[in-house]
Each structure stands twice: as structure tokens, then as C-alpha cells.
Design an enzyme around this catalytic site. Sequence first.
Site, mmCIF file in Angstrom:
data_model
loop_
_atom_site.group_PDB
_atom_site.id
_atom_site.type_symbol
_atom_site.label_atom_id
_atom_site.label_comp_id
_atom_site.label_asym_id
_atom_site.label_seq_id
_atom_site.Cartn_x
_atom_site.Cartn_y
_atom_site.Cartn_z
ATOM 1 N N ASN A 72 -26.685 -9.527 -0.039
ATOM 2 C CA ASN A 72 -26.238 -8.137 -0.018
ATOM 3 C C ASN A 72 -27.027 -7.373 1.034
ATOM 4 O O ASN A 72 -28.243 -7.238 0.935
ATOM 5 C CB ASN A 72 -26.439 -7.517 -1.406
ATOM 6 C CG ASN A 72 -25.984 -6.056 -1.456
ATOM 7 O OD1 ASN A 72 -25.382 -5.534 -0.517
ATOM 8 N ND2 ASN A 72 -26.283 -5.397 -2.559
ATOM 9 N N GLY A 73 -26.331 -6.859 2.028
ATOM 10 C CA GLY A 73 -26.987 -6.113 3.096
ATOM 11 C C GLY A 73 -27.249 -4.668 2.769
ATOM 12 O O GLY A 73 -27.606 -3.884 3.660
ATOM 13 N N ASP A 74 -27.116 -4.283 1.501
ATOM 14 C CA ASP A 74 -27.403 -2.902 1.091
ATOM 15 C C ASP A 74 -27.928 -2.911 -0.344
ATOM 16 O O ASP A 74 -27.395 -2.256 -1.230
ATOM 17 C CB ASP A 74 -26.141 -2.045 1.197
ATOM 18 C CG ASP A 74 -26.421 -0.558 1.054
ATOM 19 O OD1 ASP A 74 -27.579 -0.142 1.250
ATOM 20 O OD2 ASP A 74 -25.483 0.196 0.730
ATOM 21 N N LEU A 75 -29.008 -3.660 -0.552
ATOM 22 C CA LEU A 75 -29.557 -3.833 -1.894
ATOM 23 C C LEU A 75 -30.751 -2.906 -2.089
ATOM 24 O O LEU A 75 -31.778 -3.061 -1.427
ATOM 25 C CB LEU A 75 -29.999 -5.287 -2.098
ATOM 26 C CG LEU A 75 -30.587 -5.643 -3.466
ATOM 27 C CD1 LEU A 75 -29.542 -5.481 -4.561
ATOM 28 C CD2 LEU A 75 -31.139 -7.064 -3.455
#
Length: 297
Positions: free
Chosen positions: A192-195
Site C-alpha cells: 500500500n503506497g498510502d499506509l
Amino acid sequence: MITVPQSFRRMPRWWHDATGSEWLEALPERVDVQCRDWGLRVDGAVMHGSNALVVPVDRDGEPLILRLAPPGDDVAAEAAALRVWDGRGTVRLFDVDAENGAMLLERLDGGRSLAGEPLERAIVVLAQLAISLAVAVPTTVRGTDQVATEHLESFERDWAALDRPLARRQLDAAMRCAEDRAHERPESLAVNGDLHFDQVLGGTRAPWIVVDPVLLRGDTEYDLGRILWSRLDEIADDAEVLRLFDIFTGEANIPPERARQWVIIRSTSYLLWGLSHHLTEDPPRCQRLLDIFVPSQ
């Protein structure tokens, strides 16, 4: 019809966006139309993040969420990402209307996120979720090595354009880290690039569930820098920052040096991006992380 919260209208996302302002004005009617099309009934207070409107709805007795994203958001890609995970660590997708920026999602507890949990416990949960999200994905999914390559190509240019806002030694360190991550082929595992804390909400089928994930392929610890700077103001002692770093890497069984590289890369990237967009809070947090992970020589 629903009322668009003033707090949503005041988000920075809309400050210089004429198309977004028009979308905001049309939102009550858009919600009404989508509810008719999908057989939904609004049954709760309207909520929002920084970008999308979230409306609690009911369909045949099942509590769900109607999420509406603004023009320009790739809702089809967001829906495709959710289908990859299919509820494993992430919110479940029930329907999508990409043309109108609408998704019908599992109902979570919008009033309870990891941002409100004790920091160490929240770090452990994020590490556990990062592991859960590491499902196999095709090599066609954008890799963290590609992200690193882009940073390697842009860091010095952006640094110079902003009148060299961080020390040369830190920029050089970030470029070395980006080069390492760009040249090492990552595993074909989802990340996940937005965790971060605000993107993990309380659920019923699982205690904590990720919302709005950005699908990448590669290094599980990609967003550890964001995790650290998101609540950095709560940590007075730099040694405590390093201890929390160790907790995350240990819990997720990640090589510490690789994780350190991503903290440096992501902190440099967001510092430069934040300054170019006139942010005032996050760039100093990123600078503090760089000072911790790239000590003075």
C-alpha cells in the site's frame, strides 16, 4: 439532499481548483442520483477525508458507505486495487461507477482510526497490516523500484529549483538510497503506497481495516517514512523515533537497512513536494526524520 460539510469545502485540495469547486456544488445532486441508481438510503451524518465525500447509506437493511471522489481521481484504478486485496486487510468493494467517481463500500467506524490509538500499539497494527497486504500481484503493477527511479531522476532538479532547502549530504544520501532501491528488483508482492494512521479504521469483521489503499508492487516498508512523520510531533525524543522504527521492522520482519533507505527517500520526496506546494507542517517533520536517519558527519 445531503449538505456538504464546510470542513470539506475548506480542505487545501480545493484552494486553487475551479473544477473541484464546481464538483463540490454539485455533490448533493450527485449523491441523490447515485442513491437512486443503486437503491440506497442515506442513514447517517456525511463525513469526508481530505479528498472524497463519504455518505453512510443503507441498502436492503445492510449498512454501507457511498464514497464520491472528485474529477481527476482514478476511481477505476482504486476499485481495481480493492479487488486485488478483496477484503484482505482492506475495505470491501460492493459496486463502482468509475465514470461518476462513486464506490459502494463496506461500512466501517469513521469515528475510530489508528490516529487515536496509543502510538506504539498503532505502529504494531500497521506493521501487521503491511504483512496482510503483501499478496501476490503481477509484475505489471507499478513497482517501488520504478518510484525510486523517478526520485533518482528528480531529486537534484527539484532541490535546486527550491533553492537547496536541505543539506547536500542529505540529498546525496537520498540519491544513494534511491539508486539502491531502483536497481534491486522487488518481490511481486502488493504494498500500500498510502499506509498511515488516518487510513486505518475500526471494523466489525476485523479490528482494523485499511481504506483508500494505493496499489504498488515491491517493498513492504515503502511508506514507513509517512508512518513516522504522521505522528512525529508526539515523539519528543529522537531515540524513541528509532525505537518505533525498530518495532515496525521487527514486527513486519523487514531488513532494517532497506527500511532506513525508504524512510530517507520518502522523507526527501515529501519535503520537496511539500515545499513546492507551500505546506508548512510536514516539511519540518520530514527534515527532522532526515536529521535522525542521516546524522551529521
